[in-house]
Design an enzyme around this catalytic site. Structure first.
Site, mmCIF file in Angstrom:
data_model
loop_
_atom_site.group_PDB
_atom_site.id
_atom_site.type_symbol
_atom_site.label_atom_id
_atom_site.label_comp_id
_atom_site.label_asym_id
_atom_site.label_seq_id
_atom_site.Cartn_x
_atom_site.Cartn_y
_atom_site.Cartn_z
ATOM 1 C CG ASN A 45 3.091 13.302 28.267
ATOM 2 O OD1 ASN A 45 3.395 12.281 28.868
ATOM 3 N ND2 ASN A 45 2.522 13.279 27.080
ATOM 4 C CD GLU A 47 -1.714 14.284 25.903
ATOM 5 O OE1 GLU A 47 -2.787 13.711 25.650
ATOM 6 O OE2 GLU A 47 -0.727 14.279 25.133
ATOM 7 C CD GLU A 58 10.493 17.503 27.864
ATOM 8 O OE1 GLU A 58 9.285 17.419 28.179
ATOM 9 O OE2 GLU A 58 10.915 17.315 26.714
HETATM 10 N N1 THU Z 1 5.513 16.350 25.030
HETATM 11 C C1 THU Z 1 6.318 16.363 26.120
HETATM 12 O O1 THU Z 1 5.901 15.973 27.227
HETATM 13 N N2 THU Z 1 7.590 16.805 25.967
HETATM 14 C C2 THU Z 1 8.125 17.218 24.787
HETATM 15 O O2 THU Z 1 9.198 17.776 24.778
HETATM 16 C C3 THU Z 1 7.388 16.981 23.545
HETATM 17 C C4 THU Z 1 5.916 16.836 23.726
HETATM 18 C C5 THU Z 1 4.128 15.864 25.191
HETATM 19 C C6 THU Z 1 3.080 16.943 25.123
HETATM 20 C C7 THU Z 1 1.872 16.142 24.702
HETATM 21 O O3 THU Z 1 1.255 15.583 25.859
HETATM 22 C C8 THU Z 1 2.438 14.998 23.876
HETATM 23 O O4 THU Z 1 3.823 14.951 24.175
HETATM 24 C C9 THU Z 1 2.254 15.175 22.386
HETATM 25 O O5 THU Z 1 2.684 16.434 21.974
#
Ligand code: THU
Length: 139
Positions: A45, A47, A58
């Protein structure tokens, strides 16, 4: 999928998680997407201070693959946890990621949601996104 293959994909997801950029949620996610030709694309992820520009692990993996010409996948492994903590829940793909994966993986994509290499749930995208809207709907 065989146990050894599952473990290998989960290990790749943990490697992806190592690169997570999540200073706001401190929730680190990793994904490993396996193409039908056997190649594995890892993602984390990413941010953003503007929050909405955040990209999930994903979709990072998916977009890496598609942007390199790979469009057919058979499995994805996902891991997630708060920085420095052990996860108590599995991390399921968010709704947006389910839809994004459906475009290329379809209902048959194997989805592995893992707490560790030994503790995981194996399901399919069709179960996570029943009656999914996909390319076939627009034919
Ligand atoms: N997040 C993901 O990377 N994949 C998911 O399927 C669930 C949420 C991340 C997004 C954000 O950076 C953090 O988790 C908290 O929501």
């Amino acid at each position: 999928m065989e146990k050894a293959e599952i473990r290998t994909l989960i290990r790749a997801a943990f490697e992806g998680q190592g690169f997570a950029y999540a200073p706001y949620s401190r929730f680190h996610v990793g994904a490993a997407l396996r193409a039908k030709d056997g190649r594995v694309f890892k993602g984390c992820n990413i941010e953003n201070a503007g929050y909405t520009a955040t990209n999930c692990a994903e979709r990072t993996a998916l977009f890496k693959a598609v942007s390199e010409g790979v469009r057919e996948f058979d499995a994805i492994a996902i891991v997630g946890s708060k920085a420095g903590e052990k996860n108590t829940l599995v991390t399921g793909p968010c709704g947006v990621c389910r839809q994004a994966l459906y475009e290329f993986g379809g209902p048959g994509l194997t989805v592995i949601m893992a707490k560790s290499e030994e503790d995981y749930i194996v399901t399919t995208l069709g179960k996570l996104l029943p009656y999914g809207f996909g390319p076939a709907n627009l034919e």
